[in-house]
Design an enzyme around this catalytic site. Structure first.
Site, PDB file in Angstrom:
ATOM      1  N   LYS A  73       0.801  -1.231   0.000  1.00  0.00           N
ATOM      2  CA  LYS A  73       0.000   0.000   0.000  1.00  0.00           C
ATOM      3  C   LYS A  73       0.833   1.280   0.000  1.00  0.00           C
ATOM      4  O   LYS A  73       0.407   2.294  -0.519  1.00  0.00           O
ATOM      5  CB  LYS A  73      -0.965  -0.002   1.196  1.00  0.00           C
ATOM      6  CG  LYS A  73      -2.035  -1.039   1.025  1.00  0.00           C
ATOM      7  CD  LYS A  73      -3.048  -1.039   2.110  1.00  0.00           C
ATOM      8  CE  LYS A  73      -4.004  -2.194   1.824  1.00  0.00           C
ATOM      9  NZ  LYS A  73      -5.192  -2.200   2.624  1.00  0.00           N
ATOM     10  N   ASP A 109      -9.803   2.425   2.274  1.00  0.00           N
ATOM     11  CA  ASP A 109      -9.748   1.772   3.595  1.00  0.00           C
ATOM     12  C   ASP A 109     -10.271   2.715   4.677  1.00  0.00           C
ATOM     13  O   ASP A 109     -10.870   2.291   5.659  1.00  0.00           O
ATOM     14  CB  ASP A 109      -8.295   1.412   3.959  1.00  0.00           C
ATOM     15  CG  ASP A 109      -7.817   0.142   3.272  1.00  0.00           C
ATOM     16  OD1 ASP A 109      -8.674  -0.641   2.817  1.00  0.00           O
ATOM     17  OD2 ASP A 109      -6.597  -0.056   3.188  1.00  0.00           O
ATOM     18  N   GLY A 134       0.786  -1.633  15.255  1.00  0.00           N
ATOM     19  CA  GLY A 134       1.207  -1.610  13.859  1.00  0.00           C
ATOM     20  C   GLY A 134       1.345  -0.189  13.339  1.00  0.00           C
ATOM     21  O   GLY A 134       0.697   0.741  13.849  1.00  0.00           O
ATOM     22  N   ALA A 135       2.205  -0.030  12.346  1.00  0.00           N
ATOM     23  CA  ALA A 135       2.420   1.293  11.746  1.00  0.00           C
ATOM     24  C   ALA A 135       2.665   1.161  10.242  1.00  0.00           C
ATOM     25  O   ALA A 135       3.398   1.933   9.644  1.00  0.00           O
ATOM     26  CB  ALA A 135       3.590   1.988  12.433  1.00  0.00           C
TER      27      ALA A 135
HETATM   28  P1  NDP Z   1       2.164  -3.589   6.160  1.00  0.00           P
HETATM   29  O1  NDP Z   1       3.135  -4.579   5.631  1.00  0.00           O
HETATM   30  O2  NDP Z   1       2.157  -2.225   5.603  1.00  0.00           O
HETATM   31  O3  NDP Z   1       2.364  -3.478   7.762  1.00  0.00           O
HETATM   32  C1  NDP Z   1       2.488  -4.632   8.556  1.00  0.00           C
HETATM   33  C2  NDP Z   1       2.549  -4.236  10.034  1.00  0.00           C
HETATM   34  O4  NDP Z   1       2.646  -5.442  10.828  1.00  0.00           O
HETATM   35  C3  NDP Z   1       3.770  -3.393  10.398  1.00  0.00           C
HETATM   36  O5  NDP Z   1       3.429  -2.537  11.442  1.00  0.00           O
HETATM   37  C4  NDP Z   1       4.759  -4.456  10.876  1.00  0.00           C
HETATM   38  O6  NDP Z   1       5.747  -3.969  11.773  1.00  0.00           O
HETATM   39  C5  NDP Z   1       3.842  -5.381  11.630  1.00  0.00           C
HETATM   40  N1  NDP Z   1       4.387  -6.733  11.768  1.00  0.00           N
HETATM   41  C6  NDP Z   1       4.441  -7.697  10.794  1.00  0.00           C
HETATM   42  N2  NDP Z   1       5.006  -8.804  11.299  1.00  0.00           N
HETATM   43  C7  NDP Z   1       5.335  -8.537  12.603  1.00  0.00           C
HETATM   44  C8  NDP Z   1       5.923  -9.286  13.647  1.00  0.00           C
HETATM   45  N3  NDP Z   1       6.311 -10.545  13.477  1.00  0.00           N
HETATM   46  N4  NDP Z   1       6.078  -8.698  14.859  1.00  0.00           N
HETATM   47  C9  NDP Z   1       5.674  -7.418  15.068  1.00  0.00           C
HETATM   48  N5  NDP Z   1       5.099  -6.659  14.117  1.00  0.00           N
HETATM   49  C10 NDP Z   1       4.926  -7.198  12.889  1.00  0.00           C
HETATM   50  O7  NDP Z   1       0.722  -4.263   5.997  1.00  0.00           O
HETATM   51  P2  NDP Z   1      -0.719  -3.556   5.964  1.00  0.00           P
HETATM   52  O8  NDP Z   1      -0.668  -2.421   6.909  1.00  0.00           O
HETATM   53  O9  NDP Z   1      -1.133  -3.328   4.570  1.00  0.00           O
HETATM   54  O10 NDP Z   1      -1.679  -4.729   6.541  1.00  0.00           O
HETATM   55  C11 NDP Z   1      -1.688  -5.075   7.911  1.00  0.00           C
HETATM   56  C12 NDP Z   1      -2.818  -6.051   8.178  1.00  0.00           C
HETATM   57  O11 NDP Z   1      -4.097  -5.414   8.007  1.00  0.00           O
HETATM   58  C13 NDP Z   1      -2.825  -7.254   7.244  1.00  0.00           C
HETATM   59  O12 NDP Z   1      -3.157  -8.390   8.011  1.00  0.00           O
HETATM   60  C14 NDP Z   1      -3.932  -6.937   6.252  1.00  0.00           C
HETATM   61  O13 NDP Z   1      -4.537  -8.093   5.716  1.00  0.00           O
HETATM   62  C15 NDP Z   1      -4.930  -6.207   7.158  1.00  0.00           C
HETATM   63  N6  NDP Z   1      -5.813  -5.296   6.397  1.00  0.00           N
HETATM   64  C16 NDP Z   1      -7.176  -5.537   6.374  1.00  0.00           C
HETATM   65  C17 NDP Z   1      -8.038  -4.690   5.702  1.00  0.00           C
HETATM   66  C18 NDP Z   1      -9.511  -4.940   5.688  1.00  0.00           C
HETATM   67  O14 NDP Z   1     -10.219  -4.374   4.839  1.00  0.00           O
HETATM   68  N7  NDP Z   1     -10.030  -5.701   6.610  1.00  0.00           N
HETATM   69  C19 NDP Z   1      -7.530  -3.525   4.953  1.00  0.00           C
HETATM   70  C20 NDP Z   1      -6.118  -3.352   5.069  1.00  0.00           C
HETATM   71  C21 NDP Z   1      -5.285  -4.240   5.728  1.00  0.00           C
HETATM   72  P3  NDP Z   1       7.114  -3.316  11.203  1.00  0.00           P
HETATM   73  O15 NDP Z   1       6.752  -1.900  10.821  1.00  0.00           O
HETATM   74  O16 NDP Z   1       8.049  -3.399  12.341  1.00  0.00           O
HETATM   75  O17 NDP Z   1       7.525  -4.139  10.021  1.00  0.00           O
END
Ligand code: NDP
Length: 288
Positions: A73, A109, A134-135
């Site tokens: 995104k 979103d 999350g960020a």
């Molecule tokens: P991004 O890849 O942009 O962000 C992922 C986030 O998860 C980051 O904050 C990352 O931390 C964190 N993260 C991932 N793995 C770990 C871990 N092992 N330990 C700690 N933190 C972790 O993804 P998105 O923001 O696009 O999506 C996030 C979630 O939201 C997904 O599951 C997606 O499916 C869901 N979603 C659902 C929607 C809906 O319509 N229901 C719409 C949009 C998203 P770091 O910054 O440290 O990497």
């Protein structure tokens, strides 16, 4: 009902790293069939190294538009021609519209999250306190929505603190009345902030289908009955995080309503067709 694909059928779809478990193709194609729209929604699984070429392919193949999902995104922005205002401010795009080769990025979103909270859960955001885990791209949309609706305080917890810092830097100037706190993923701070929060959102990917059984934190005592616990994940429908929250007496909501509401807005941008809320709510119930 239009069941056949013909020479005038327009392609729309989804680009993500792993699209196999997405509900979007099912959701959009059901609506397309029901309302005889001459569109077809396809899933495109794209590796990060191919993202630029895939976006260029939208122009080359005259695809009408796509949704962008995890984890592209934010990364997709550099390949687009222009951004709609909220997508620009948020710094994340979940919908691309192709107008004769000109690619515009939108963030539906935001509408999806807002409607799921306000219309479905009847949650009043103004003057509440929220904890966001999350960020990433989704978190940015969630945080922007809460700020726009007048939340009093947001505490962001993220593994990579710099990403939370960047959100604070980007958003604070526009919302001086709300306070934004940032923390790395540390239990002690979480305990304190969750205790006084009304809303807890998991916007990390921890607990998604590929990692079922994982949860952002294992201490169930952190949840409490005055909390609305929102997991953006919709597959599985009930993550371990939501199960823990439910056992502790908190109200829970998964990512299905947000997905459906944002989908309606995206479909409108591509086709000009707007679904009735009533129909959508029925669909949410069947999918939840
Ligand atoms: P991004 O890849 O942009 O962000 C992922 C986030 O998860 C980051 O904050 C990352 O931390 C964190 N993260 C991932 N793995 C770990 C871990 N092992 N330990 C700690 N933190 C972790 O993804 P998105 O923001 O696009 O999506 C996030 C979630 O939201 C997904 O599951 C997606 O499916 C869901 N979603 C659902 C929607 C809906 O319509 N229901 C719409 C949009 C998203 P770091 O910054 O440290 O990497």
């Amino acid at each position: 009902m239009k069941k056949e694909i013909n020479g005038k059928t327009k392609i729309i779809g989804l680009i993500g790293e792993n699209v196999e478990n997405s509900l979007s193709p099912l959701f959009h194609n059901q609506i397309i069939l029901k309302h005889s729209l001459n569109f077809c929604y396809l899933p495109f699984q794209v590796a990060e190294t191919d993202l630029g070429e895939a976006i260029q392919g939208i122009r080359a193949l005259n695809i009408r538009g796509v949704n962008i999902t995890f984890p592209y995104k934010e990364k997709v922005i550099e390949f687009l021609d222009e951004l709609e205002e909220s997508a620009r401010r948020i710094g994340a795009v979940n919908t691309i519209v192709n107008n004769k080769g000109n690619l515009s990025g939108y963030n539906t979103d935001v509408i999806g999250f807002k409607k799921s909270l306000q219309d479905k859960e009847k949650f009043v955001i103004k003057e509440k306190k929220a904890v966001i885990l999350g960020a990433g791209g989704a978190a940015r949309g969630v945080i922007y929505t809460l700020l726009e609706e007048g939340i009093e305080e947001i505490s962001i917890f993220n593994r990579t603190l710099e990403k939370a810092e960047k959100i604070k830097q980007d958003f604070s100037p526009f919302f001086p009345r709300s306070s934004i706190n940032i923390f790395s993923f540390e239990q002690d701070n979480i305990k304190y902030k969750i205790k006084e929060a009304n809303l807890l959102v998991n916007a990390t990917s921890i607990g998604m289908a590929s990692q079922v059984g994982n949860t952002p934190f294992s201490d169930e005592k952190l949840f409490h009955p005055n909390l609305l616990v929102y997991d953006l994940i919709y597959h599985p429908a009930k993550t371990l995080f939501l199960k823990q929250a439910e056992r502790a007496g908190a109200k829970i909501i998964n990512g299905v309503p947000m997905l459906v509401y944002q989908g309606i807005e995206s479909l409108y941008l591509w086709t000009g067709f707007k679904l009735e809320e009533k129909e959508v709510l029925g669909m949410i119930e069947r999918n939840a």
